[in-house]
Design a protein around this motif. Structure first.
Motif, PDB file in Angstrom:
ATOM      1  N   VAL A  33      92.507  59.127  55.385  1.00  0.00           N
ATOM      2  CA  VAL A  33      92.618  57.982  54.481  1.00  0.00           C
ATOM      3  C   VAL A  33      94.035  57.894  53.921  1.00  0.00           C
ATOM      4  O   VAL A  33      94.618  56.807  53.833  1.00  0.00           O
ATOM      5  CB  VAL A  33      91.581  58.074  53.343  1.00  0.00           C
ATOM      6  CG1 VAL A  33      91.877  57.053  52.252  1.00  0.00           C
ATOM      7  CG2 VAL A  33      90.181  57.852  53.890  1.00  0.00           C
ATOM      8  N   LEU A  34      94.607  59.025  53.561  1.00  0.00           N
ATOM      9  CA  LEU A  34      95.981  59.047  53.060  1.00  0.00           C
ATOM     10  C   LEU A  34      96.953  58.547  54.124  1.00  0.00           C
ATOM     11  O   LEU A  34      97.867  57.768  53.840  1.00  0.00           O
ATOM     12  CB  LEU A  34      96.351  60.462  52.618  1.00  0.00           C
ATOM     13  CG  LEU A  34      97.736  60.657  52.014  1.00  0.00           C
ATOM     14  CD1 LEU A  34      97.929  59.790  50.782  1.00  0.00           C
ATOM     15  CD2 LEU A  34      97.965  62.126  51.661  1.00  0.00           C
ATOM     16  N   MET A  35      96.738  58.978  55.369  1.00  0.00           N
ATOM     17  CA  MET A  35      97.588  58.514  56.469  1.00  0.00           C
ATOM     18  C   MET A  35      97.499  57.008  56.638  1.00  0.00           C
ATOM     19  O   MET A  35      98.517  56.312  56.774  1.00  0.00           O
ATOM     20  CB  MET A  35      97.170  59.214  57.767  1.00  0.00           C
ATOM     21  CG  MET A  35      97.950  58.803  59.010  1.00  0.00           C
ATOM     22  SD  MET A  35      97.347  57.305  59.857  1.00  0.00           S
ATOM     23  CE  MET A  35      95.739  57.861  60.434  1.00  0.00           C
ATOM     24  N   ALA A  36      96.268  56.471  56.610  1.00  0.00           N
ATOM     25  CA  ALA A  36      96.084  55.031  56.800  1.00  0.00           C
ATOM     26  C   ALA A  36      96.708  54.236  55.658  1.00  0.00           C
ATOM     27  O   ALA A  36      97.284  53.163  55.880  1.00  0.00           O
ATOM     28  CB  ALA A  36      94.593  54.705  56.923  1.00  0.00           C
ATOM     29  N   ALA A  37      96.596  54.749  54.433  1.00  0.00           N
ATOM     30  CA  ALA A  37      97.211  54.061  53.288  1.00  0.00           C
ATOM     31  C   ALA A  37      98.722  53.978  53.461  1.00  0.00           C
ATOM     32  O   ALA A  37      99.338  52.935  53.179  1.00  0.00           O
ATOM     33  CB  ALA A  37      96.860  54.791  51.994  1.00  0.00           C
ATOM     34  N   MET A  38      99.335  55.054  53.921  1.00  0.00           N
ATOM     35  CA  MET A  38     100.786  55.059  54.142  1.00  0.00           C
ATOM     36  C   MET A  38     101.169  54.068  55.242  1.00  0.00           C
ATOM     37  O   MET A  38     102.167  53.354  55.126  1.00  0.00           O
ATOM     38  CB  MET A  38     101.242  56.470  54.486  1.00  0.00           C
ATOM     39  CG  MET A  38     101.054  57.475  53.352  1.00  0.00           C
ATOM     40  SD  MET A  38     101.347  59.186  53.859  1.00  0.00           S
ATOM     41  CE  MET A  38     103.090  59.126  54.255  1.00  0.00           C
ATOM     42  N   LYS A  39     100.364  53.999  56.312  1.00  0.00           N
ATOM     43  CA  LYS A  39     100.654  53.064  57.406  1.00  0.00           C
ATOM     44  C   LYS A  39     100.511  51.614  56.943  1.00  0.00           C
ATOM     45  O   LYS A  39     101.311  50.749  57.330  1.00  0.00           O
ATOM     46  CB  LYS A  39      99.714  53.330  58.585  1.00  0.00           C
ATOM     47  CG  LYS A  39      99.928  54.662  59.289  1.00  0.00           C
ATOM     48  CD  LYS A  39     101.241  54.712  60.035  1.00  0.00           C
ATOM     49  CE  LYS A  39     101.363  55.985  60.862  1.00  0.00           C
ATOM     50  NZ  LYS A  39     102.674  56.068  61.574  1.00  0.00           N
ATOM     51  N   LEU A  40      99.515  51.337  56.114  1.00  0.00           N
ATOM     52  CA  LEU A  40      99.346  49.976  55.606  1.00  0.00           C
ATOM     53  C   LEU A  40     100.506  49.574  54.707  1.00  0.00           C
ATOM     54  O   LEU A  40     100.978  48.433  54.761  1.00  0.00           O
ATOM     55  CB  LEU A  40      98.029  49.864  54.843  1.00  0.00           C
ATOM     56  CG  LEU A  40      96.755  49.680  55.670  1.00  0.00           C
ATOM     57  CD1 LEU A  40      95.528  49.660  54.773  1.00  0.00           C
ATOM     58  CD2 LEU A  40      96.809  48.407  56.499  1.00  0.00           C
ATOM     59  N   ASP A  41     100.977  50.505  53.896  1.00  0.00           N
ATOM     60  CA  ASP A  41     102.113  50.193  53.025  1.00  0.00           C
ATOM     61  C   ASP A  41     103.397  49.991  53.828  1.00  0.00           C
ATOM     62  O   ASP A  41     104.255  49.201  53.445  1.00  0.00           O
ATOM     63  CB  ASP A  41     102.309  51.302  51.996  1.00  0.00           C
ATOM     64  CG  ASP A  41     101.324  51.193  50.831  1.00  0.00           C
ATOM     65  OD1 ASP A  41     100.837  50.082  50.571  1.00  0.00           O
ATOM     66  OD2 ASP A  41     101.050  52.223  50.183  1.00  0.00           O
ATOM     67  N   GLN A  42     103.511  50.694  54.949  1.00  0.00           N
ATOM     68  CA  GLN A  42     104.695  50.531  55.801  1.00  0.00           C
ATOM     69  C   GLN A  42     104.632  49.232  56.593  1.00  0.00           C
ATOM     70  O   GLN A  42     105.669  48.650  56.913  1.00  0.00           O
ATOM     71  CB  GLN A  42     104.810  51.716  56.765  1.00  0.00           C
ATOM     72  CG  GLN A  42     105.142  53.043  56.082  1.00  0.00           C
ATOM     73  CD  GLN A  42     105.000  54.224  57.028  1.00  0.00           C
ATOM     74  OE1 GLN A  42     104.714  54.067  58.220  1.00  0.00           O
ATOM     75  NE2 GLN A  42     105.179  55.431  56.500  1.00  0.00           N
ATOM     76  N   GLY A  43     103.401  48.771  56.908  1.00  0.00           N
ATOM     77  CA  GLY A  43     103.239  47.565  57.701  1.00  0.00           C
ATOM     78  C   GLY A  43     103.542  47.821  59.165  1.00  0.00           C
ATOM     79  O   GLY A  43     103.756  48.957  59.592  1.00  0.00           O
ATOM     80  N   GLY A  44     103.553  46.772  59.965  1.00  0.00           N
ATOM     81  CA  GLY A  44     103.885  46.918  61.372  1.00  0.00           C
ATOM     82  C   GLY A  44     102.659  47.075  62.256  1.00  0.00           C
ATOM     83  O   GLY A  44     101.510  47.017  61.807  1.00  0.00           O
ATOM     84  N   ALA A  45     102.935  47.307  63.537  1.00  0.00           N
ATOM     85  CA  ALA A  45     101.883  47.335  64.552  1.00  0.00           C
ATOM     86  C   ALA A  45     100.956  48.539  64.425  1.00  0.00           C
ATOM     87  O   ALA A  45      99.836  48.514  64.946  1.00  0.00           O
ATOM     88  CB  ALA A  45     102.520  47.321  65.943  1.00  0.00           C
ATOM     89  N   GLU A  46     101.391  49.598  63.752  1.00  0.00           N
ATOM     90  CA  GLU A  46     100.583  50.809  63.656  1.00  0.00           C
ATOM     91  C   GLU A  46      99.442  50.676  62.653  1.00  0.00           C
ATOM     92  O   GLU A  46      98.523  51.499  62.646  1.00  0.00           O
ATOM     93  CB  GLU A  46     101.471  51.993  63.245  1.00  0.00           C
ATOM     94  CG  GLU A  46     102.476  52.421  64.298  1.00  0.00           C
ATOM     95  CD  GLU A  46     101.787  52.998  65.530  1.00  0.00           C
ATOM     96  OE1 GLU A  46     100.938  53.884  65.364  1.00  0.00           O
ATOM     97  OE2 GLU A  46     102.098  52.539  66.637  1.00  0.00           O
TER      98      GLU A  46
END
Length: 375
Positions: free
Chosen positions: A297-310
């Motif tokens: 969940v922490l990983m996904a939150a960081m990816k959402l805040d970064q945005g982009g295709a990931e």
């Protein structure tokens, strides 16, 4: 990398944890579940006073920042109390759509109302035939001069009964499965032609079937660009998935800790069952599942805040993993408690119901495993 909370996030976590511990015990929650409204208006006003309803929104919209990490903090603590108030439906789903594509007038009226605690929203996107496919929209919106006429059936609309405004996805062009041609409209549930069938969900929440029969909606109730709603729907659903997965992490933590405590007091063959090595192994597995769930969940939150295709890939990986962990911890907590675990009077069974609902919401584990593989 630094995974610790900021000072503001720590304060937010502490305030919600204190509320859940002091003012949201299991018996109080059950009274709210059985009430006519299904949640506490007083609690909702308190959420507004404490600024919790401002968390999902950006500073430009008058909120507190709107990061996925902040949302994660809120929902994890709500999960520990299986909080029944419609934070997900109103602020994350309905408010999220307005924040993403609403015009200045819509934002001022709707987001302002949400943050003040005076407005409830819902998002009607699912249909009986659509399963988890956001592009499968049979509800139609036909242009009629300066307005639109909406007809169709929306299923399992969270908070539909209490909503003052319902955001509805409808097809303005194209065929039923086309990605293009889907639009969003703000519908007053008291409008002529709107019929709601409300019910209580298995986890104690409220939902509604929304039937639209030639409902007239003015052009200024169009939310975002006509025919271009699918990307924003996906964006908002990603944040909703992060929200419920964070909630699941909180619920799983309480479930396994309550199970461990129970084994220390339940005596069998003259000793506490916590002494049995087989049960120790099972509870260790529950702890590991929770820690892995929290990490993803922490990983996904960081990816959402970064945005982009990931972001899409991270969200599907998270939802798939959370579903497995929720099922494992929920089932083990029930089995180790024995028959008492499924009684209405014990909270463990209600945590299991919520975890089961979370596993199915916005796409189950199998759906998101396949989505991850395609991405």
């Amino acid at each position: 990398m630094d995974f610790s909370y900021s000072e503001e996030q720590q304060m937010l976590q502490d305030s919600i944890a204190k509320f859940v511990q002091n003012d949201y015990d299991f018996d109080s929650r059950m009274k709210l579940v059985k009430s006519d409204l299904g949640y506490s208006e007083a609690n909702w006003k308190l959420f507004a006073e404490l600024g919790w309803l401002m968390v999902p929104f950006s500073e430009a919209d008058g909120g507190l920042g709107g990061s996925a990490a902040d949302l994660m903090v809120v929902m994890e603590e709500f999960g520990k109390g299986i909080v029944i108030e419609p934070f997900l439906a109103t602020t994350v789903l309905g408010g999220g759509l307005v924040a993403a594509v609403g015009n200045d007038t819509q934002k001022a009226e709707l987001i302002g109302g949400i943050m003040e605690g005076n407005l409830q929203m819902a998002f009607a996107y699912a249909e009986p035939q659509s399963r988890y496919n956001l592009a499968d929209v049979a509800t139609t919106a036909t242009k009629d001069g300066d307005s639109y006429r909406l007809s169709g059936h929306k299923a399992v609309v969270l908070n539909g009964a209490a909503a003052d405004v319902i955001a509805v996805s409808a097809r303005t062009s194209g065929s039923q499965m086309d990605a293009e041609g889907i639009s969003l409209f703000l519908v007053d549930p008291k409008s002529d032609g709107v019929r709601l069938k409300t019910y209580r969900t298995q986890d104690g929440g409220r939902a509604a079937e929304v039937h639209l029969d030639n409902v007239t909606v003015s052009a200024d109730q169009l939310l975002g660009a006509e025919g271009q709603a699918l990307p924003v729907m996906n964006q908002v659903l990603n944040r909703a998935i992060l929200s419920i997965c964070s909630e699941a992490v909180g619920a799983m933590e309480v479930s396994y800790k309550k199970t461990v405590e129970y084994t220390k007091t339940r005596v069998q063959f003259g000793v506490p069952i916590a002494k049995f090595q087989a049960l120790q192994h099972r509870m260790a597995d529950m702890f590991i599942e929770h820690q892995q769930a929290k990490s993803i969940v922490l990983m996904a939150a960081m990816k959402l805040d970064q945005g982009g295709a990931e972001a899409d890939k991270a969200v599907s990986a998270m939802k798939s993993r959370i579903g497995k962990a929720a099922r494992k911890i929920g089932q083990e907590s029930i089995q180790i408690h024995g028959g008492i675990g499924v009684t209405e009077e014990l909270d463990v069974g209600h945590y299991f119901k919520r975890l089961t609902m979370i596993e199915l919401l916005f796409g189950n584990g199998d759906f998101h495993t396949q989505r991850f593989a395609k991405l």
